[in-house]
Design a protein around this motif. Sequence first.
Motif, short mmCIF file in Angstrom:
data_model
loop_
_atom_site.label_atom_id
_atom_site.label_comp_id
_atom_site.label_asym_id
_atom_site.label_seq_id
_atom_site.Cartn_x
_atom_site.Cartn_y
_atom_site.Cartn_z
N LEU A 1 0.78 -0.99 -0.13
CA LEU A 1 -0.14 0.04 0.02
C LEU A 1 0.94 1.23 -0.09
O LEU A 1 1.67 1.41 0.84
N GLY A 2 0.68 2.06 -0.97
CA GLY A 2 1.45 3.20 -1.17
C GLY A 2 0.85 4.38 -0.34
O GLY A 2 0.44 5.36 -1.22
N GLU A 3 1.04 4.36 0.92
CA GLU A 3 0.02 5.36 1.79
C GLU A 3 0.64 6.94 1.41
O GLU A 3 -0.06 7.87 1.74
N SER A 4 2.07 7.05 1.45
CA SER A 4 2.77 8.43 1.21
C SER A 4 3.91 8.32 0.45
O SER A 4 4.59 6.99 0.28
N ASP A 5 4.68 9.52 -0.07
CA ASP A 5 5.85 9.43 -0.57
C ASP A 5 6.82 8.88 0.41
O ASP A 5 7.75 8.17 -0.03
N THR A 6 6.44 9.41 1.73
CA THR A 6 7.63 8.92 2.72
C THR A 6 7.51 7.42 3.03
O THR A 6 8.78 7.15 3.02
N VAL A 7 6.39 6.83 2.84
CA VAL A 7 6.27 5.47 3.03
C VAL A 7 7.19 4.90 1.78
O VAL A 7 8.04 3.95 2.09
N VAL A 8 6.85 5.18 0.53
CA VAL A 8 7.40 4.66 -0.49
C VAL A 8 8.94 4.65 -0.42
O VAL A 8 9.64 3.86 -0.67
N ARG A 9 9.51 5.86 -0.12
CA ARG A 9 10.80 6.11 -0.03
C ARG A 9 11.52 5.36 1.03
O ARG A 9 12.65 4.64 0.85
N HIS A 10 10.93 5.42 2.30
CA HIS A 10 11.74 4.82 3.36
C HIS A 10 11.73 3.20 3.21
O HIS A 10 12.62 2.48 3.39
N LEU A 11 10.40 2.42 2.52
CA LEU A 11 10.55 0.92 2.52
C LEU A 11 11.39 0.61 1.45
O LEU A 11 12.20 -0.26 1.27
N ARG A 12 11.62 1.43 0.47
CA ARG A 12 12.46 1.19 -0.93
C ARG A 12 13.86 1.13 -0.31
O ARG A 12 14.73 0.34 -0.57
N ALA A 13 14.34 2.15 0.55
CA ALA A 13 15.60 2.32 0.93
C ALA A 13 15.74 0.98 2.06
O ALA A 13 16.82 0.76 1.81
N GLU A 14 14.77 0.67 2.54
CA GLU A 14 14.96 -0.65 3.60
C GLU A 14 15.36 -1.88 2.59
O GLU A 14 16.08 -2.92 3.22
N ALA A 15 14.60 -1.81 1.65
CA ALA A 15 14.93 -3.09 0.50
C ALA A 15 16.27 -3.16 0.20
O ALA A 15 16.98 -4.14 0.15
N VAL A 16 16.65 -1.76 -0.33
CA VAL A 16 18.22 -1.55 -0.81
C VAL A 16 19.16 -2.13 0.44
O VAL A 16 19.95 -2.79 0.09
N ALA A 17 18.87 -1.83 1.81
CA ALA A 17 19.71 -2.20 2.62
C ALA A 17 19.87 -3.59 2.85
O ALA A 17 20.55 -4.13 3.50
N ARG A 18 18.89 -4.32 2.40
CA ARG A 18 18.64 -5.71 2.70
C ARG A 18 19.19 -6.39 1.21
O ARG A 18 18.87 -7.65 1.13
N GLY A 19 19.64 -5.93 0.43
CA GLY A 19 20.27 -6.31 -1.03
C GLY A 19 19.15 -6.61 -2.27
O GLY A 19 19.44 -7.16 -2.92
N VAL A 20 18.18 -5.92 -1.87
CA VAL A 20 16.89 -5.95 -2.89
C VAL A 20 16.78 -4.79 -3.78
O VAL A 20 16.58 -3.78 -3.01
N SER A 21 16.56 -5.05 -4.83
CA SER A 21 16.62 -3.72 -5.86
C SER A 21 15.17 -3.07 -5.55
O SER A 21 13.93 -3.90 -5.16
N PRO A 22 15.23 -1.89 -5.13
CA PRO A 22 13.91 -0.98 -4.76
C PRO A 22 12.68 -1.17 -5.67
O PRO A 22 11.74 -1.13 -5.68
#
Length: 359
Positions: free
Chosen positions: A184-205
Amino acid sequence: MNLQISGHHLEITPALRDYVTGKLERVTRHFDHVIDVSDQSDEQVAQWAREQHIDIAVDLMGHTGKSRLGIFARRAAPVQVNYLGFPATSGAPFVDYIVGDRWVTPLDQSASFTEKLVLMPDSFQGNDDQRLLAQSTPSRDDLGLPASGFVFCCMNHTYKISPMMFDIWMRLLSNVPGSVLWLLGESDTVVRHLRAEAVARGVSPDRLVFARRLPYEDYLAQYRQADLFLDTLPFNAGTTASDALWAGLPVLTQVGHTFAGRMAASLLDAVGLPELITHDAHTYEQLAFTLATQPEQLKVLRERLSRNRLSAPLFNTRRFTRHLERAYEIMVERHKQGLAPASFDVPPIEDPAATKLSV
């Protein structure tokens, strides 16, 4: 018997909020009297309820925004009930019962509730079997999903996503080539942070896809493009899980230790998919991987859900209503007999129209 429903809050998606608002007239026309007390004080409402000899006051809000627990603290009715909107004990000595079931309010956890436990025979959650899904299914491209590949999905509010659960999801993306996670893309902030957390775990955003807001019927229809709903812990999907199941999408859950962490298990049991209830993180992850890589197993579950959807207790509104009415009758009968509130099982009502679940 007089019944007062207090409150209007449920934890719902924006799409469902639109649906509820649009269907308010359908609900209210089934009552003899609908009285707006939003501009009255808690004392005024409680006094009015007592003067009307209300038998039961039902709180649908608990400790949530704009709650009116003060009405219940003033004892608006001789029997007061905590139901649905707050998946936990109220902790209040003036609330007599909480409506649950063997999953969300098991008797061995009664010490954790100030209320007495009312165990519904199927599931604590009532569902509307008149909900419509849009006839047309949006394309994957329209939804921002890749043309091919397995689609893991979780439309829960993103505040329910714990680091532990996100770790599991990222390992699944790493181990299932071409898969994506639809959130669920609730806000730009949510999208940005979750994609950053994916990258931190070695997963493409780009492996994270975010859903946009849609009208309720279209929101339900989009679930047809997902392959498996991944539930969250310690706070499960509730309404969102039943949305997915109603749309034909299997939901995988892990059972927690609280009401909020056991909701999806209740729903899956009542719809005939108990094997999607797991009891530890390792089993949850392994089963998600198996279903993503062995399509025949997932197909069997989807076909069973399709067969059960219109006959399962979870989506049998008439059956649920009769059980809830019986629960309220038992509460009032006890009060009129001078008996203190006590936990009880609601006896299942034989319904000739109900069809046995497919297995």
